[in-house]
Motif scaffolding. Structure first.
Motif, PDB file in Angstrom:
ATOM      1  N   GLU A  76      -8.896   1.781  -8.042  1.00 18.20           N
ATOM      2  CA  GLU A  76      -8.022   1.189  -7.020  1.00 18.20           C
ATOM      3  C   GLU A  76      -6.547   1.381  -7.361  1.00 18.20           C
ATOM      4  OE1 GLU A  76      -8.382  -1.805 -10.292  1.00 18.20           O
ATOM      5  OE2 GLU A  76      -9.738  -0.399  -9.280  1.00 18.20           O
TER       6      GLU A  76
ATOM      7  N   GLN B 162      -0.259   0.513  -7.684  1.00 19.19           N
ATOM      8  CA  GLN B 162      -0.836   1.851  -7.775  1.00 19.19           C
ATOM      9  C   GLN B 162       0.043   2.708  -8.687  1.00 19.19           C
ATOM     10  OE1 GLN B 162      -2.222   3.447  -3.724  1.00 19.19           O
ATOM     11  NE2 GLN B 162      -0.623   1.968  -3.208  1.00 19.19           N
TER      12      GLN B 162
ATOM     13  N   HIS C 228       0.815  -1.221   0.000  1.00 16.86           N
ATOM     14  CA  HIS C 228       0.000   0.000   0.000  1.00 16.86           C
ATOM     15  C   HIS C 228       0.848   1.271   0.000  1.00 16.86           C
ATOM     16  CE1 HIS C 228       0.716  -0.642   4.351  1.00 16.86           C
ATOM     17  NE2 HIS C 228       0.613   0.682   4.441  1.00 16.86           N
TER      18      HIS C 228
END
Length: 497
Positions: free
Chosen positions: A270, A218, A189
């Motif tokens: 996302e 990401q 993350h």
């Protein structure tokens, strides 16, 4: 100030990075001995960075540092005899040093929230006591994957800090390489890939990045707001609409590929980690702006939109015009038309919608001499679009004159900067026609367009006296990163006539 614009963090530049300001005492006090010039330089750099971080923290902004890797003190490299291996992230000694470096960065600068790492280039212009080098910077297996895995462990896992790993000039244009890296590095993350919205550098006419939306990590999208290839904010150049909604040159892309960051943000929310803007700067020298209007509109709209990507860009733009500039609602449509037209004028005047020129022909405050396209149809299309660009610039100038600006200074700058664009692109057009005439050995055309070139420079050169808020002007004799300066070639052609 940037907090008010909508930004939630600041990335300090390379020469404000803790990689240049740690003292390495946890490894060896003799790397940077106290009392030496290099230790004094490092300590002063550290003091400056701490003061910057304190100001950033006071505004409630997250703190990041752009960092070149691998970068170590010259004394360290010499003492440990690692001249041949310090640029290799698979080398055991280099890995040990990187871990120590990261530990000192976050120990000595605890306010930092993360690192923005780049390996595509290494700048040492303001690092007299350090040496930087990385081996095989685009090699996924030898360099990128082992480096990213080490940084993931040290930054993201051990310290719960963010790692933004820039893909530019290392793994941003080859889909297979990007996917190999994505597959090899476990997502986290705190780990974010940084990708420019277009392939290569921030040029119009180049493809929208094919790797946006790929893989399992990401992605944060890099956007330049005052571009060194397009005036650096010296004239109207509204790029936020094109980045968010898609530039006209990207409308014919394959359906399976994204052509705007709105598509990416809506399709894969996302993965969308936000927007990272180069709000000012880019390149090496001028033009230097005195008024930030044209950089500001891009930066403000990008930051505000990124907060809520489901917003319409047009509505964010309206808020900018009314709330930030102070325009009346009745004037917004004209200001928007002026801004949208600027994107049309720039792509046609500096390249073409279909990429008929080498995009590197001019940059910063210099003008190069471009090669003509060898395809007659493409070359004629290119020349036609230079004429189209000037017609658009004339319309922009007229719009600037008709808008009821909130105050005289804004009005004068809007008109003056629009004329700056018009006359600069007249110079561009004449240079491109001169190149075309030379390639065809058309002496009459050469004479005609050299005369146009001289007249365009005269009009352009008079602008600063009439509009004092304008940016510095382009220079005939600027040669940095200009391989074939236009004025030099044109003067040679005069002698042949």
């Amino acid at each position: 100030m940037i907090k008010e614009m909508g930004y939630n963090g600041k990335v300090y530049f390379l020469f404000e990075s803790p990689t240049l300001a740690i003292n390495w005492e946890s490894l060896d006090p003799d790397i940077l001995p106290k009392g030496t010039p290099d230790r004094k330089w490092v300590d002063e750099k550290a003091g400056m960075i701490h003061a910057m971080h304190a100001k950033c923290e006071a505004q409630g902004l997250s703190i990041y540092a752009m960092s070149d890797l691998m970068l170590f003190p010259k004394r360290l490299i010499e003492k440990y005899g690692i001249e041949e291996v310090f640029g290799d992230p698979k080398d055991s000694i280099t890995q040990k040093l990187l871990r120590i470096q990261i530990d000192e960065i976050f120990s000595q600068f605890p306010k930092m929230d993360g690192l923005v790492v780049r390996i595509g280039e290494t700048y040492l212009h303001d690092a007299p006591y350090h040496q930087g080098h990385i081996q095989d910077k685009s090699n996924a297996q030898k360099t990128i994957i082992p480096l990213m895995q080490l940084l993931r462990e040290e930054v993201c896992v051990k310290r719960n800090k963010q790692l933004i790993f820039r893909s530019w000039r290392s793994f941003d244009v080859d889909a297979d390489t990007y996917m190999a890296i994505s597959d090899a590095v476990t997502p986290h993350h705190n780990l974010i890939m940084s990708v420019k919205h277009c392939e290569g550098d921030f040029h119009r006419s180049t493809p929208f990045s094919k790797v946006i939306g790929m893989g399992r990590h990401q992605q944060i999208i890099e956007v330049q707001c005052s571009r060194e290839y397009e005036g650096k904010g010296a004239y109207p150049n509204y790029i936020a609409n094109g980045v968010i909604e898609g530039f006209e040159e990207h409308r014919g892309m394959p359906k399976e590929q994204f052509n705007s960051i709105r598509q990416f943000a809506q399709t894969k929310p996302e993965m969308f980690a936000g927007v990272f803007t180069w709000s000012r700067g880019g390149g090496w020298d001028g033009p230097y702006i005195k008024n930030e209007m044209w950089a500001d509109v891009n930066a403000w709209v990008m930051a505000q939109w990124a907060q809520k990507p489901d917003q319409k860009e047009e509505e964010v733009f309206r808020r900018y015009a009314v709330d930030r500039l102070g325009l009346e609602e009745s004037e917004v449509a004209k200001f928007r038309k002026m801004c949208l037209l600027s994107a049309d004028a720039v792509v046609r005047g500096r390249n073409s919608v279909e990429h008929d020129m080498n995009e590197w022909w001019t940059r910063d405050q210099g003008i190069g001499f471009p090669k003509s396209n060898q395809d007659p149809q493409r070359q004629q299309r290119n020349l036609n679009q230079k004429d189209e660009s000037l017609e658009i610039w004339k319309e922009i100038v007229e719009l600037a004159k008709t808008i009821n600006w909130p105050h005289d200074d804004m009005r004068e700058h809007a008109i003056g900067s629009s004329l700056y664009g018009l006359h600069l692109y007249e110079i561009y057009r004449s240079v491109i026609h001169i190149s075309d005439a030379e390639s065809k050995n058309d002496r009459d055309a050469l004479k005609k367009w050299i005369n146009e070139y001289d007249l365009a420079w005269i009009k352009y050169g008079k602008l600063s006296d009439q509009y004092p808020s304008l940016a510095s002007l382009y220079s005939k004799d600027y040669v940095r990163h200009i391989k074939d300066p236009a004025d030099k070639r044109i003067n040679e052609l005069r002698g042949d006539m």
